[in-house]
Design a protein around this motif. Structure first.
Motif, PDB file in Angstrom:
ATOM      1  N   TYR A 364       0.934  -1.138  -0.009  1.00  0.00           N
ATOM      2  CA  TYR A 364       0.061   0.057  -0.144  1.00  0.00           C
ATOM      3  C   TYR A 364       0.925   1.254   0.025  1.00  0.00           C
ATOM      4  O   TYR A 364       1.959   1.072   0.488  1.00  0.00           O
ATOM      5  CB  TYR A 364      -0.944   0.083   1.165  1.00  0.00           C
ATOM      6  CG  TYR A 364      -1.858  -0.989   1.387  1.00  0.00           C
ATOM      7  CD1 TYR A 364      -3.233  -0.952   0.606  1.00  0.00           C
ATOM      8  CD2 TYR A 364      -1.523  -2.307   2.007  1.00  0.00           C
ATOM      9  CE1 TYR A 364      -4.113  -2.130   0.480  1.00  0.00           C
ATOM     10  CE2 TYR A 364      -2.436  -3.385   2.000  1.00  0.00           C
ATOM     11  CZ  TYR A 364      -3.679  -3.271   1.454  1.00  0.00           C
ATOM     12  OH  TYR A 364      -4.520  -4.306   1.279  1.00  0.00           O
ATOM     13  N   HIS A 365       0.456   2.129  -0.674  1.00  0.00           N
ATOM     14  CA  HIS A 365       1.420   3.507  -0.773  1.00  0.00           C
ATOM     15  C   HIS A 365       0.224   4.665  -1.077  1.00  0.00           C
ATOM     16  O   HIS A 365      -0.986   4.516  -1.367  1.00  0.00           O
ATOM     17  CB  HIS A 365       2.352   3.349  -1.989  1.00  0.00           C
ATOM     18  CG  HIS A 365       1.920   3.260  -3.307  1.00  0.00           C
ATOM     19  ND1 HIS A 365       1.362   4.380  -3.922  1.00  0.00           N
ATOM     20  CD2 HIS A 365       1.227   1.963  -3.871  1.00  0.00           C
ATOM     21  CE1 HIS A 365       0.812   3.765  -5.029  1.00  0.00           C
ATOM     22  NE2 HIS A 365       0.713   2.691  -5.082  1.00  0.00           N
ATOM     23  N   GLY A 370       1.621  16.125   2.527  1.00  0.00           N
ATOM     24  CA  GLY A 370       2.902  16.748   1.869  1.00  0.00           C
ATOM     25  C   GLY A 370       3.856  15.601   1.839  1.00  0.00           C
ATOM     26  O   GLY A 370       4.953  15.995   1.382  1.00  0.00           O
ATOM     27  N   GLU A 371       3.556  14.343   2.276  1.00  0.00           N
ATOM     28  CA  GLU A 371       4.892  13.510   2.131  1.00  0.00           C
ATOM     29  C   GLU A 371       4.277  12.002   1.539  1.00  0.00           C
ATOM     30  O   GLU A 371       2.981  11.635   1.903  1.00  0.00           O
ATOM     31  CB  GLU A 371       5.381  13.102   3.595  1.00  0.00           C
ATOM     32  CG  GLU A 371       6.026  14.080   4.215  1.00  0.00           C
ATOM     33  CD  GLU A 371       6.696  13.983   5.624  1.00  0.00           C
ATOM     34  OE1 GLU A 371       6.442  12.589   5.934  1.00  0.00           O
ATOM     35  OE2 GLU A 371       7.237  14.733   6.109  1.00  0.00           O
TER      36      GLU A 371
END
Length: 458
Positions: A364-365, A370-371
């Motif tokens: 999973y990603h 913001g990262e």
């Protein structure tokens, strides 16, 4: 006189012309205070203490002068009487003077001047029954040792590095025998003790007078000696009976054997680490449809079963998961194409499973705050020992998806198979272990000698 005779006569008085130094006979004189005999064992003695009355005799003048008085009450802890003989490096030395110092903590240290008329003198010192031998050094430190703090490094001009241990003061509380300098009760000096960075039994000692500003520093190299070494050097062994039984040091032969075996093992693991190479023997891909039908791959050949076979799995899951069941099947004949389990089971083949395994893959990603982030993995690696060389097939079945509950496979998976796969991490571990044993053996074997730390100028 002929030229030849003049040359021969001149050679008689040349430096090193073959004349031996005459044997030194100890001088005897009488104490001017009590008349007792006082024997000097060094022709360089400028002070002696009468053993009968304790008078300190100044011998540096044309006539004796009584320059002080030593208490006849001996301080406690003096282990070796005057004239005690020691043998170091096949040379006999005698105790010709004894000094006792008290440090800032009230502890006493005992210094024995060991003298040989042909080989000079050095010190044997005792502090709480720990013994050292010390010789004067003429090697200067590169920085002021008194300006350093404990734990700091100091380098001498012979490039040796020392670690400062402590600084303190010592006061002379007792002296007897004959000395080549004047010593008075109450004399105080400052000292700094530094330990060799590489040899923990060797020390660099610095002293200076405590009552004189800008006093000249004196240097010495000292080495710890064991009680067994000391007793071996002492001629009268009974003088050390107060310490009880003293065991001989352990034989270094086992340490040498351990060092040799460990070094050979380390070399073997190092060569194996870089000489081992695996060989790919198969590459198998299963589509989602094939994973749903419990499919067997085409056959592949395994010849080297001395080492594990490495099986690498790579799935196509992306923000999804896969539960995989797989097996290794020993095949009775070569099959160039894939087959379903029903096709194989319905035939007359004599195939059998030799290994069954399971794997859970998830990856999973995303992007948040913001990262970028990711968790899990699309791949896995397993090692399997095959029972014997032969022809084998892979069988796989899986379910996968994005929801918590799935009943079919929606992603593919690939297998890469390598024989002669040696596990580098085990070789690295064994290499590290072997080198550690070599290092431990080196510590047991190493015998530091004082001569190794005294330059030719000393």
């Amino acid at each position: 006189m002929s030229d030849v005779e003049m040359t021969q006569e001149a050679n008689l008085f040349a430096v090193g012309a073959g004349r031996e130094r005459p044997k030194y006979t100890p001088k005897a004189l009488q104490c001017i205070n009590c008349g007792a005999s006082v024997k000097l064992f060094s022709e360089q003695a400028v002070q002696a203490v009468c053993d009968a009355c304790g008078s300190m005799l100044d011998l540096s003048k044309e006539e004796q002068v009584v320059c002080g008085l030593v208490s006849k009450n001996r301080v406690r802890g003096l282990q070796f009487p005057l004239l005690t003989e020691f043998v170091f490096e096949s040379r006999t030395y005698r105790v010709t003077a004894r000094l006792v110092y008290k440090d800032g903590w009230g502890a006493l240290s005992y210094d024995y001047l060991l003298f040989n008329p042909f080989f000079g003198s050095f010190w044997l010192s005792s502090y709480k029954n720990d013994f050292t031998t010390s010789r004067v050094s003429h090697v200067m430190p590169c920085t002021d040792p008194f300006a350093l703090s404990d734990g700091k490094k100091l380098t001498t001009h012979d490039k040796k590095v020392w670690i400062r241990l402590e600084q303190g003061k010592q006061e002379l509380v007792y002296v007897d025998g004959a000395l080549p300098w004047h010593a008075k009760i109450g004399d105080t000096h400052e000292y700094v003790e530094l330990q060799s960075k590489t040899h923990p039994k060797v020390f660099f000692e610095v002293e200076r007078e405590a009552t004189k500003d800008g006093a000249e520093m004196e240097f010495a190299i000292s080495r710890e000696i064991s009680l067994f070494e000391l007793k071996s050097a002492l001629k009268d062994k009974s003088l050390m009976d107060f310490l009880g039984p003293i065991k001989a040091p352990e034989s270094k032969t086992p340490a040498w054997i351990l060092a040799g075996v460990s070094l050979l093992a380390a070399l073997g693991f190092f060569l194996a680490l870089f000489s081992s190479s695996s060989r790919q023997i198969a590459e198998v891909h299963f589509s989602p449809t094939e994973l749903n039908n419990e499919t067997l791959s085409s056959t592949f050949r395994v010849d080297d079963v001395r080492f594990p076979v490495e099986i690498e799995m790579y799935s196509s899951v992306d923000n999804a998961w896969m539960y995989l069941t797989w097996a290794i099947v020993e095949s009775s004949e070569n099959m160039p194409t894939k087959q379903t389990y029903e096709e194989v089971a319905g035939g007359a083949r004599n195939d059998k499973m030799v290994h069954i395994g399971e794997a859970e893959l998830s990856y999973y990603h995303g992007y948040e705050g913001g990262e970028s982030w990711s968790e899990g993995s699309q791949s896995d690696t397993l090692y399997v020992l095959f029972p014997k060389p032969g022809t084998y097939r892979l069988m796989a079945k899986a379910v996968s998806g994005t929801r918590e509950s799935e009943d079919v496979a929606k992603h593919s998976i690939s297998f890469f198979i390598y024989e002669n796969a040696r596990l580098d991490r085990y070789y690295l571990f064994m290499l590290f272990l072997s080198l550690s044993l070599v290092y431990v053996s080196r510590i047991k074997i190493k015998d530091f000698k004082l001569d190794d730390f005294i330059s030719d100028d000393d």
